[in-house]
Design an enzyme around this catalytic site. Structure first.
Site, short mmCIF file in Angstrom:
data_model
loop_
_atom_site.label_atom_id
_atom_site.label_comp_id
_atom_site.label_asym_id
_atom_site.label_seq_id
_atom_site.Cartn_x
_atom_site.Cartn_y
_atom_site.Cartn_z
N TYR A 1 0.85 -1.19 0.00
CA TYR A 1 0.00 0.00 0.00
C TYR A 1 0.89 1.24 0.00
CZ TYR A 1 -3.02 3.52 2.23
OH TYR A 1 -3.70 4.65 2.53
N ALA B 1 -6.72 3.69 3.64
CA ALA B 1 -6.33 2.70 4.65
C ALA B 1 -7.55 2.05 5.28
CB ALA B 1 -5.45 3.35 5.71
N GLY C 1 -7.31 11.65 2.41
CA GLY C 1 -7.25 10.65 1.35
C GLY C 1 -6.57 9.37 1.79
N CYS C 2 -5.40 9.48 2.45
CA CYS C 2 -4.70 8.26 2.85
C CYS C 2 -5.47 7.54 3.95
CB CYS C 2 -3.25 8.54 3.25
SG CYS C 2 -3.01 9.33 4.85
N THR C 3 -6.12 8.29 4.82
CA THR C 3 -6.91 7.66 5.89
C THR C 3 -8.08 6.89 5.29
OG1 THR C 3 -6.30 9.41 7.43
CG2 THR C 3 -8.24 8.10 7.98
#
Length: 64
Positions: free
Chosen positions: A39, A53, A48-50
């Site tokens: 990832y 994930a 966005g990354c949260t």
């Protein structure tokens, strides 16, 4: 060895080493002949990354 920016969809990932939370090194080659998901995200602590994930976490059974 290919530079990461030179990779194309379908290419094998180059071997690399990282350290785990305990400082022990491991490499992609340690997972040879096993399924592994890698990832990547552009920046820590962003919406966005949260979301990405959390999506992986919530859909892990589908990914397996």
């Amino acid at each position: 060895m290919k530079k990461i920016k030179d990779l194309k969809i379908g290419d094998d990932a180059p071997d690399f080493e990282l350290s785990n939370k305990d400082g022990k090194l491991f490499g992609l080659s340690d997972f040879k002949n096993k399924k592994v998901a890698i990832y990547f995200y552009p920046k820590d602590n962003t919406l966005g990354c949260t979301r990405q994930a959390c999506n992986l976490r919530d859909n892990f059974s589908i990914l397996k």
